[in-house]
Design a protein around this motif. Sequence first.
Motif, short mmCIF file in Angstrom:
data_model
loop_
_atom_site.label_atom_id
_atom_site.label_comp_id
_atom_site.label_asym_id
_atom_site.label_seq_id
_atom_site.Cartn_x
_atom_site.Cartn_y
_atom_site.Cartn_z
N ARG A 1 21.30 107.76 7.49
CA ARG A 1 21.07 106.74 8.52
C ARG A 1 21.72 105.42 8.14
NH1 ARG A 1 15.12 106.36 10.99
NH2 ARG A 1 15.79 108.48 11.50
N SER B 1 25.49 105.82 8.85
CA SER B 1 25.77 105.90 10.29
C SER B 1 25.52 104.57 10.99
CB SER B 1 24.94 107.00 10.94
OG SER B 1 23.56 106.74 10.81
N SER B 2 24.64 103.73 10.41
CA SER B 2 24.36 102.42 11.04
C SER B 2 25.56 101.50 10.95
CB SER B 2 23.14 101.76 10.37
OG SER B 2 23.45 101.39 9.03
#
Length: 529
Positions: free
Chosen positions: A297, A300-301
């Motif tokens: 995460r 991907s952020s």
Amino acid sequence: MALYWLVLGLFFQTLHAHVDFFTSIGQMTDLLYTEKDLVTSLKDYIRAEESKLQQVKQWAEKLDSLTATAVQDPEGFLGHPVNAFKLMKRLNSEWADLESLVLKDTTDGFISNLTVQRQYFPTDEDQTGAAKALLRLQDTYKLSANVLSAGDLPGVVHKSRMTVEDCFELGKVAYSEADYYHTELWMTQALKQLDEGESSSVDKVTVMDYLSYAIYQQGEIDRALELTKRMLKLDPSHQRANSNLKYFEFQLEKQRKAEEKKKVDKRDVQMKRSKDPLPERKRYEQLCRGEGVKMTRRRSSRLFCRYYDNGRNPRLILAPVKEEDEWDRPRIVRYHDIISDYEISKVKELAKPRLRRATISNPITGVLETASYRISKSAWLTAYEHPVIETINQRIEDLTGLEMDTAEELQVANYGVGGQYEPHFDFGRKDEPDAFKELGTGNRIATWLFYMSDVPAGGATVFPDVGAAVWPKKGTAVFWYNLFASGEGDYSTRHAACPVLVGNKWVSNKWIHERGQEFRRPCGLSETE
């Protein structure tokens, strides 16, 4: 005479363009029109035969009635001079006419058309290639033989079932390659459909003969023995089955005395037997199925979408493009709505007549050759051929900021049945010092890839070393650098085109080279910068 040789040359050029049908769905569509024309010709032949048969039938019915009456009173019948005359006429002339009618050849049109069209038919290589493609799709996407046979594939519009003969043919192709893993799968499916009552010209004994041997070759002697016994119930005189029965019983006794073997994955055994050269095959196939390593995460952020004008490029200020980060290391970006439907249709129109089987460069000899791990056809389009190609090249230059004069021409590719290109590098490695030497433009610094069609299932571009998977979307393009700014190769860009499960995949790509980029992408200070 010059015109004659021109026509003859064009004929053979066209003929050459239609080899290896199975490597291009786009060119395979021509075969549908060929078959439709043959069906029309066949129906014309049937109508001609039916018309001839109808005339013969009418003649027979007329004479059947006439002779039935005449033989009841022969002398009285022939006492009428007209009847006598007509009998002479019939036997002397009309039966001869009937003979000519029966012997009349109505096949000329159909046979002539078939002879002409046959030179454009697929070859044994095409049929075998298409069969191997089904086996490849079965492995890559973990499809059971039953699912494939039933035609239950995702995104299909025209569902088609496989017959016993089709399953048997796949099994035979695998058998001829000593691929006993797939032989077992497809002979089992053929036997299943026969057991369910499907009528076929292939009998159970023949199927079980192949199946028992394939199972034996994979070490399951007890199952091979059971199948052999079943064969002998159907055909007690089967010579090979009787011989195998004794041999299998002997081998099974030896196996029972030995230590119990560990259970092994049959496909792993088959891959070792066939000396599969692809070390990352499992990872590659997982990515093709969408089972890749998911980005954290946190990583991907950091991926974003933006309107992009490449530093206020004059051609992009008023019309910036939609840029999306697909992956961070290596950086892979996708551009949306970057090529129009008109441009796509024009590129395909220019490329289709010139599509040829895609080749690879032999790493040892440097010679271009076809390979089983690259199933597609490609053509090269130059900027001076059409304004659309020139416009596309300029668009790539505007967005990448890289010089196009030293780039390779636009390559257009159409994938065939189960079309794929297994993991490979676009750039030349250190063990390939002569790669691209003849071009004189250095190594391939970057790759630009247009997706010119949607693909209902399969066909992703995957990067096995990092776990990235980019799915085709018509009208988009992806871009990545193959080399670091230092000029060293980025080995994380090893990528593959997954087999096309359903659909027709069209792409075009531009390989951009080092020369001319000295001031556009200055050299970095470290090896991996």
